[in-house]
Scaffold this motif. Structure first.
Motif, short mmCIF file in Angstrom:
data_model
loop_
_atom_site.label_atom_id
_atom_site.label_comp_id
_atom_site.label_asym_id
_atom_site.label_seq_id
_atom_site.Cartn_x
_atom_site.Cartn_y
_atom_site.Cartn_z
N ILE A 1 -3.49 5.05 6.61
CA ILE A 1 -2.79 6.32 6.67
C ILE A 1 -3.52 7.23 7.65
O ILE A 1 -4.73 7.44 7.55
CB ILE A 1 -2.72 6.98 5.28
N THR B 1 0.70 2.79 -1.09
CA THR B 1 0.66 3.57 0.14
C THR B 1 1.69 4.69 0.11
O THR B 1 1.41 5.83 0.51
CB THR B 1 0.90 2.67 1.36
N LEU C 1 1.81 5.87 9.22
CA LEU C 1 1.25 4.63 8.70
C LEU C 1 1.04 3.62 9.81
O LEU C 1 1.75 3.61 10.82
CB LEU C 1 2.19 4.02 7.64
N MET D 1 -3.07 -1.39 4.92
CA MET D 1 -2.28 -0.25 5.37
C MET D 1 -3.20 0.94 5.60
O MET D 1 -4.00 1.28 4.73
CB MET D 1 -1.22 0.12 4.33
#
Length: 326
Positions: free
Chosen positions: A286, A312, A277, A284
C-alpha cells in the motif's frame, strides 16, 4: 577556574587534523567493506543528516568497516565509521539514520574533543602539543572513544540524532527502533553503542518521551500476550500486525507504518484518494502516491483469518478514514 573542556581550546582545524590522523589508524587496522552499494547507502544517509546538523561544513565521510561487531564510531572532525554488523542489523534506512544521526550528534557536540581536552589539560595543550604536531593526539582521542562516552553524552547524542534524522526527512520512529534493537542484543555481544543494558531501558524511555513532546502521531499499541502491534491515533486504528517480515517484528512494522503516516500527514495537499496498491505477485503493498506505507503478505492474511485481498481492502478502507475519525 575554567576547565580545558569548557575552554574549547582545540580549534576546528586542529580537530579535523586529529580526525584525519585517526582515520589512517582505523583504516590500517580494519578493512572497508567491498560493497559500493552499501557504502553509498550509508554515505547518502550520513550526508543528508549532516547537511541539516549544526556543523554542516565539516569534511564528513561515512564508511562501512568489514567488522561483524554491532558498533559504530564517530571520529573528531566528521569521520564516521559503521560496522557491517550494524548495517546487517538495521535493515531500513530509517533505522540506520537514527544510528548515524546519533554519531553525528557526538561530533556536533564535540564529545570526544571535550574528553581529549580534559585528558590533556590546559597546560599540556598550551605547552605546544598542537604546534603543528597534531599527529599523536589521535591515539589519545581513539582511546577516549574506546573507553566510552558518559551517560549524559550518550543521551545527548540520542536526542540530537533523533532530531537531526527527523529534520532530514527520515521516519521519526527510526531512532526508537534502533535503540530497541540494540537493547535486544545478547549481553555477551560487545557494542559500545549499548554496553550498559540497564541504561538501555532508560534511553528507550527517554526516546519515547522525545517522540511524545514532538507530538509524533499515530503511535502504536503492543499486545505482548498475542505478540501483535497496532497503529493507533485516538479512536482510529489499523488492523493489528501479527507477523514478522524481513527481520522486522510486528512492533517494528507497526512503528514504521505509523511514522510513514506521520510523514504523509505533513504534506499540505494530503488526500484520502492518494492511496494506491501494488503487488509483486505474492505480496500486496500500500502506497500513498510513491511513499510505501506497508507491505502485507499471505502470512498476514492467514493470521487475520482472511484472504490477502480482503485484508488489503480493509487496510485501505481504514486508511481512507484516517484524519476524518481522528
Amino acid at each position: 577556574m575554567v576547565s580545558a573542556a569548557q575552554a574549547g581550546i582545540i580549534s576546528t582545524k586542529q580537530e579535523i587534523a586529529i580526525g584525519q590522523s585517526a582515520v589512517k589508524q582505523i583504516e590500517t587496522q580494519y578493512k572497508l567493506v567491498d560493497d559500493p552499494v552499501l557504502q553509498e547507502r550509508v554515505s547518502k544517509i550520513g550526508r543528508r543528516i549532516a547537511a541539516v546538523s549544526d556543523r554542516p561544513n565539516l569534511p564528513y565521510t561515512f564508511k562501512v568497516l568489514d567488522v561483524d561487531e554491532v558498533n559504530a564510531m564517530a571520529l573528531p572532525g566528521g569521520f564516521v565509521y559503521i560496522n557491517k554488523g550494524l548495517t546487517d542489523c538495521m535493515l531500513t534506512d530509517d533505522e540506520l539514520a537514527g544510528i548515524i544521526g546519533h554519531e553525528i550528534g557526538h561530533i556536533v557536540k564535540r564529545h570526544s574533543m571535550a574528553q581529549l581536552e580534559k585528558t590533556l589539560g590546559m597546560a599540556v595543550l598550551m605547552g605546544g602539543l598542537f604546534g603543528g604536531r597534531e599527529i599523536g593526539a589521535e591515539m589519545i582521542a581513539l582511546n577516549a572513544i574506546a573507553a566510552g562516552y558518559s551517560r549524559s553524552d550518550e543521551r545527548e547524542a540520542d536526542k540530537l540524532g533523533f532530531e537531526q534524522s527527523v529534520k532530514a526527512g527520515y521516519n521519526p520512529y527510526g531512532s526508537l527502533i534502533g535503540l530497541m534493537k540494540l537493547a535486544e542484543l545478547n549481553p555477551d555481544v560487545k557494542s559500545d553503542l549499548f554496553s550498559d543494558h540497564p541504561e538501555a531501558a532508560e534511553r528507550i524511555k527517554l526516546m519515547q518521551q522525545y517522540l511524545e513532546k514532538k507530538h509524533i502521531y499515530p503511535t502504536i499499541i503492543e499486545d505482548i500476550s498475542t505478540a501483535s502491534a497496532q497503529v493507533v491515533d485516538g479512536s482510529w486504528s489499523l488492523p493489528p500486525i501479527k507477523i514478522s517480515a524481513e527481520k522486522l517484528t510486528p512492533c517494528y512494522r507497526a512503528y514504521l507504518t505509523a511514522g510513514r503516516l506521520y510523514q504523509i500527514a505533513r504534506q499540505p495537499d494530503y488526500s484520502a484518494d492518494h492511496y494506491i496498491l501494488d503487488t509483486d505477485g505474492s505480496n500486496m503493498s500500500i502506497y500513498y502516491d510513491d511513499n510505501l506505507l506497508i507491505t502485507l503478505m499471505p502470512e498476514d492474511a492467514l493470521a487475520a483469518g482472511t484472504t490477502l485481498e480482503e485484508l488489503t481492502k480493509k487496510y485501505v478502507e481504514t486508511l481512507k478514514k484516517w484524519r476524518i475519525d481522528t
